[in-house]
Design a protein around this motif. Structure first.
Motif, PDB file in Angstrom:
ATOM      1  N   SER A   1     -14.532 -38.029 -19.536  1.00  0.00           N
ATOM      2  CA  SER A   1     -13.994 -36.859 -19.311  1.00  0.00           C
ATOM      3  C   SER A   1     -14.873 -35.680 -19.166  1.00  0.00           C
ATOM      4  O   SER A   1     -14.530 -34.768 -18.366  1.00  0.00           O
ATOM      5  CB  SER A   1     -13.165 -36.552 -20.681  1.00  0.00           C
ATOM      6  OG  SER A   1     -12.299 -37.868 -20.999  1.00  0.00           O
ATOM      7  N   THR A   2     -15.910 -35.475 -20.028  1.00  0.00           N
ATOM      8  CA  THR A   2     -16.767 -34.418 -19.646  1.00  0.00           C
ATOM      9  C   THR A   2     -17.405 -34.533 -18.181  1.00  0.00           C
ATOM     10  O   THR A   2     -17.515 -33.419 -17.627  1.00  0.00           O
ATOM     11  CB  THR A   2     -17.775 -34.207 -20.718  1.00  0.00           C
ATOM     12  OG1 THR A   2     -18.507 -35.539 -20.758  1.00  0.00           O
ATOM     13  CG2 THR A   2     -17.109 -34.194 -22.151  1.00  0.00           C
ATOM     14  N   LEU A   3     -17.602 -35.624 -17.604  1.00  0.00           N
ATOM     15  CA  LEU A   3     -18.211 -35.827 -16.478  1.00  0.00           C
ATOM     16  C   LEU A   3     -17.151 -34.996 -15.373  1.00  0.00           C
ATOM     17  O   LEU A   3     -17.582 -34.221 -14.386  1.00  0.00           O
ATOM     18  CB  LEU A   3     -18.678 -36.983 -16.100  1.00  0.00           C
ATOM     19  CG  LEU A   3     -19.957 -37.738 -16.698  1.00  0.00           C
ATOM     20  CD1 LEU A   3     -20.153 -39.392 -16.374  1.00  0.00           C
ATOM     21  CD2 LEU A   3     -21.052 -36.856 -16.075  1.00  0.00           C
ATOM     22  N   ILE A   4     -15.990 -35.544 -15.747  1.00  0.00           N
ATOM     23  CA  ILE A   4     -14.929 -35.081 -14.544  1.00  0.00           C
ATOM     24  C   ILE A   4     -14.695 -33.701 -14.497  1.00  0.00           C
ATOM     25  O   ILE A   4     -14.708 -33.128 -13.514  1.00  0.00           O
ATOM     26  CB  ILE A   4     -13.650 -35.930 -14.736  1.00  0.00           C
ATOM     27  CG1 ILE A   4     -14.054 -37.533 -14.298  1.00  0.00           C
ATOM     28  CG2 ILE A   4     -12.603 -35.470 -13.883  1.00  0.00           C
ATOM     29  CD1 ILE A   4     -12.869 -38.307 -14.890  1.00  0.00           C
ATOM     30  N   ILE A   5     -14.545 -33.148 -15.778  1.00  0.00           N
ATOM     31  CA  ILE A   5     -14.291 -31.713 -15.935  1.00  0.00           C
ATOM     32  C   ILE A   5     -15.473 -31.065 -15.370  1.00  0.00           C
ATOM     33  O   ILE A   5     -15.309 -29.990 -14.729  1.00  0.00           O
ATOM     34  CB  ILE A   5     -14.238 -31.265 -17.642  1.00  0.00           C
ATOM     35  CG1 ILE A   5     -12.997 -32.122 -18.108  1.00  0.00           C
ATOM     36  CG2 ILE A   5     -14.176 -29.958 -17.875  1.00  0.00           C
ATOM     37  CD1 ILE A   5     -12.795 -31.869 -19.531  1.00  0.00           C
ATOM     38  N   SER A   6     -16.987 -31.321 -15.705  1.00  0.00           N
ATOM     39  CA  SER A   6     -17.848 -30.558 -15.123  1.00  0.00           C
ATOM     40  C   SER A   6     -17.989 -30.683 -13.586  1.00  0.00           C
ATOM     41  O   SER A   6     -18.148 -29.510 -12.962  1.00  0.00           O
ATOM     42  CB  SER A   6     -19.351 -31.084 -15.630  1.00  0.00           C
ATOM     43  OG  SER A   6     -19.496 -32.434 -15.168  1.00  0.00           O
ATOM     44  N   ALA A   7     -17.622 -31.909 -13.032  1.00  0.00           N
ATOM     45  CA  ALA A   7     -17.527 -31.740 -11.470  1.00  0.00           C
ATOM     46  C   ALA A   7     -16.555 -30.853 -10.992  1.00  0.00           C
ATOM     47  O   ALA A   7     -16.689 -30.355  -9.986  1.00  0.00           O
ATOM     48  CB  ALA A   7     -17.423 -33.283 -11.103  1.00  0.00           C
TER      49      ALA A   7
ATOM     50  N   GLY B   1     -26.120 -41.874 -24.238  1.00  0.00           N
ATOM     51  CA  GLY B   1     -25.938 -40.582 -23.336  1.00  0.00           C
ATOM     52  C   GLY B   1     -27.058 -40.315 -22.288  1.00  0.00           C
ATOM     53  O   GLY B   1     -26.689 -39.814 -21.406  1.00  0.00           O
ATOM     54  N   ALA B   2     -28.276 -40.329 -22.740  1.00  0.00           N
ATOM     55  CA  ALA B   2     -29.423 -40.040 -22.248  1.00  0.00           C
ATOM     56  C   ALA B   2     -29.513 -40.436 -20.622  1.00  0.00           C
ATOM     57  O   ALA B   2     -29.603 -39.622 -19.798  1.00  0.00           O
ATOM     58  CB  ALA B   2     -30.928 -40.346 -22.848  1.00  0.00           C
ATOM     59  N   PRO B   3     -29.229 -41.809 -20.413  1.00  0.00           N
ATOM     60  CA  PRO B   3     -29.208 -42.302 -19.150  1.00  0.00           C
ATOM     61  C   PRO B   3     -27.802 -42.360 -18.630  1.00  0.00           C
ATOM     62  O   PRO B   3     -27.842 -42.449 -17.375  1.00  0.00           O
ATOM     63  CB  PRO B   3     -29.765 -43.702 -19.165  1.00  0.00           C
ATOM     64  CG  PRO B   3     -29.341 -44.286 -20.486  1.00  0.00           C
ATOM     65  CD  PRO B   3     -29.412 -43.018 -21.608  1.00  0.00           C
ATOM     66  N   LEU B   4     -26.674 -42.482 -19.461  1.00  0.00           N
ATOM     67  CA  LEU B   4     -25.551 -42.638 -18.761  1.00  0.00           C
ATOM     68  C   LEU B   4     -24.514 -41.531 -18.736  1.00  0.00           C
ATOM     69  O   LEU B   4     -23.609 -41.478 -17.838  1.00  0.00           O
ATOM     70  CB  LEU B   4     -24.761 -43.694 -19.588  1.00  0.00           C
ATOM     71  CG  LEU B   4     -25.316 -45.032 -19.861  1.00  0.00           C
ATOM     72  CD1 LEU B   4     -24.430 -45.947 -20.681  1.00  0.00           C
ATOM     73  CD2 LEU B   4     -25.428 -45.753 -18.384  1.00  0.00           C
ATOM     74  N   HIS B   5     -24.818 -40.256 -19.563  1.00  0.00           N
ATOM     75  CA  HIS B   5     -24.093 -39.145 -19.454  1.00  0.00           C
ATOM     76  C   HIS B   5     -24.929 -38.040 -19.055  1.00  0.00           C
ATOM     77  O   HIS B   5     -25.529 -37.494 -19.707  1.00  0.00           O
ATOM     78  CB  HIS B   5     -23.502 -39.009 -21.104  1.00  0.00           C
ATOM     79  CG  HIS B   5     -22.545 -37.921 -21.176  1.00  0.00           C
ATOM     80  ND1 HIS B   5     -22.916 -36.881 -22.076  1.00  0.00           N
ATOM     81  CD2 HIS B   5     -21.389 -37.363 -20.659  1.00  0.00           C
ATOM     82  CE1 HIS B   5     -22.022 -35.913 -22.139  1.00  0.00           C
ATOM     83  NE2 HIS B   5     -21.041 -36.275 -21.110  1.00  0.00           N
TER      84      HIS B   5
ATOM     85  N   ILE C   1     -19.612 -39.287 -10.393  1.00  0.00           N
ATOM     86  CA  ILE C   1     -19.386 -40.412 -11.527  1.00  0.00           C
ATOM     87  C   ILE C   1     -20.637 -41.497 -11.474  1.00  0.00           C
ATOM     88  O   ILE C   1     -21.268 -41.579 -12.592  1.00  0.00           O
ATOM     89  CB  ILE C   1     -18.220 -40.844 -11.861  1.00  0.00           C
ATOM     90  CG1 ILE C   1     -17.230 -39.806 -12.076  1.00  0.00           C
ATOM     91  CG2 ILE C   1     -18.321 -42.127 -12.809  1.00  0.00           C
ATOM     92  CD1 ILE C   1     -15.645 -40.219 -12.177  1.00  0.00           C
ATOM     93  N   ILE C   2     -20.889 -42.055 -10.374  1.00  0.00           N
ATOM     94  CA  ILE C   2     -21.829 -43.144 -10.360  1.00  0.00           C
ATOM     95  C   ILE C   2     -23.017 -42.267 -10.368  1.00  0.00           C
ATOM     96  O   ILE C   2     -23.928 -43.166 -10.837  1.00  0.00           O
ATOM     97  CB  ILE C   2     -21.487 -43.736  -8.845  1.00  0.00           C
ATOM     98  CG1 ILE C   2     -20.166 -44.361  -8.788  1.00  0.00           C
ATOM     99  CG2 ILE C   2     -22.650 -44.856  -8.745  1.00  0.00           C
ATOM    100  CD1 ILE C   2     -19.740 -45.177  -7.410  1.00  0.00           C
TER     101      ILE C   2
END
Length: 407
Positions: free
Chosen positions: A88-94, A296-300, A337-338
């Motif tokens: 959710s936060t990844l998509i919002i930031s993009a 979260g460090a490597p994935l988020h 995202i990827i």
């Protein structure tokens, strides 16, 4: 009144020292320029100590956290909520970054600078995924370049310990003890942070400062402005969602050290200890913070998500292509995202994300990759701030939705 002053200095002495080191380093970089490279080894020594301690910390933190879970069902619920929060936060930031480049379009001639870059190994998609999540030798797990493989292995070790019941109690105690020892080691290393980060800041400002005013100035200005807006506006919104006004105050009063560490090291991995400490002060349950923050460090990476959009629009402008097509935007969202998942958490580490975007859109690699790398280096500090600090706010959200935590 005097007692309050003393307590304030005692509480914030480490932050004040860190700020002092960073400010002093920045001034040295501005005054002496490239000559400050002579003190760069001080920053390298600090980062090297930090990175060598990070690997065992990740193993013991995740392993211990999983091993101490009471129910496997709880673990499954925690993972589902964590993944939903991350996405959710990844998509919002993009999306925020897409709006930013629409409001302030990048249209200018870009000087293509040739710089050395890493050799990217080719192979099928399946081979690349296999190399990303696993290694073929145990010793390779000890490299931070295999961070995702290490995290998966640590999770499996913790789960196996959990499944072993009473027979695994001795190993669980080993994991708990190792977790505590590594935290103490990190605390000792962080005492040298003012000197180490000060030297690193001096180098970054002295070496890369002149490029800030060149052809990359406008895209950098757009990116930094969008990131600052996202950081203060949406992180505040996330905190309010996690627990209202009280959570808002708890978050902003405890994220100073993680923020400065992220900016200074340009590494989500190196910021893990500061994030864990901040999360503990915020009152986030141990099993939540010890799982969400290391994963979260490597994935988020909200910051990497936004920089991915910036790089794509920058390359589109450079090669005279239109970025306004809906299909192009949707593809960019998928790529970001990827990219946010596969990019490493080390400073300027790995260019798999850039290669993926360049390949998908058909840009010439020899021209596009160096440009994307330079831009990536210049935006790295604030990107890491969002990446690393985003893990703390995500742990608050996960804690709220999974544990009903009241801050």
């Amino acid at each position: 009144m005097e007692v309050k002053k003393i307590n304030f200095l005692q509480s914030y002495s480490s932050i004040l020292l860190l700020l002092g080191g960073i400010i002093a380093g920045s001034i040295l970089g501005l005054v002496f320029g490239e000559k400050v490279e002579v003190i760069k080894p001080l920053g390298d020594i600090f980062l090297n100590l930090l990175f060598t301690a990070i690997i065992p910390l990740i193993f013991f933190t995740i392993g211990s956290s999983i091993a101490n879970l009471e129910q496997s069902e709880k673990l499954g619920k925690l993972f589902v909520i964590m993944i939903l929060v991350f996405l959710s936060t990844l998509i919002i930031s993009a999306i925020i970054m897409i709006f930013a480049v629409y409001l302030f379009p990048i249209h200018q001639d870009i000087a293509i600078t040739k710089v050395p870059f890493e050799n990217i190994q080719s192979g099928s998609v399946g081979d690349q995924i296999a190399k990303l999540v696993t290694v073929n030798d145990f010793s390779e797990l000890l490299s931070r370049k295999s961070m995702l493989a290490l995290i998966i292995f640590s999770f499996l070790i913790g789960f196996a310990t959990l499944q072993s019941g009473e027979k695994g109690n001795a190993f669980k105690s080993f994991l708990d003890s190792g977790n505590e020892v590594m935290k103490q080691l990190l605390n000792s290393i962080m005492k040298f942070a003012p000197i180490g980060l000060g030297a690193y800041f001096a180098y970054q400002v002295g070496i890369f400062g002149p490029q800030l005013f060149g052809v990359y100035a406008k895209p950098m200005a757009v990116y930094y402005a969008a990131c600052v807006f996202y950081f203060f506006t949406f992180f505040s919104l996330y905190a309010i969602i996690a627990g209202g006004k009280r959570a808002f105050k708890v978050f902003w009063s405890n994220n100073i050290t993680p923020s400065l560490t992220a900016i200074g090291t340009c590494s989500s991995i190196a910021t893990i200890p500061a994030n864990l400490d901040a999360a503990q002060k915020m009152g986030i349950p141990t099993h939540v913070r010890n799982l969400v923050i290391p994963l979260g460090a490597p994935l988020h990476k909200d910051g990497s998500s936004m920089s991915s959009i910036l790089k794509i629009t920058f390359l589109f402008a450079m090669f005279g292509k239109d970025f306004t097509e809906p299909s192009t935007i949707l593809l960019a969202l998928g790529i970001t995202i990827i990219v946010s998942i596969v990019e490493g958490g080390i400073p300027n580490g790995g260019y798999i994300g850039e290669v993926l975007a360049i390949t998908v859109y058909g840009f010439p690699m020899e021209q596009a990759l160096p440009v994307a790398m330079i831009l990536g280096t210049l935006v790295d500090p604030i990107a890491t701030l969002l990446n690393a600090n985003g893990d703390v706010i995500s742990s608050m959200l996960v804690s709220r939705f999974s544990e009903k935590t009241k801050f």
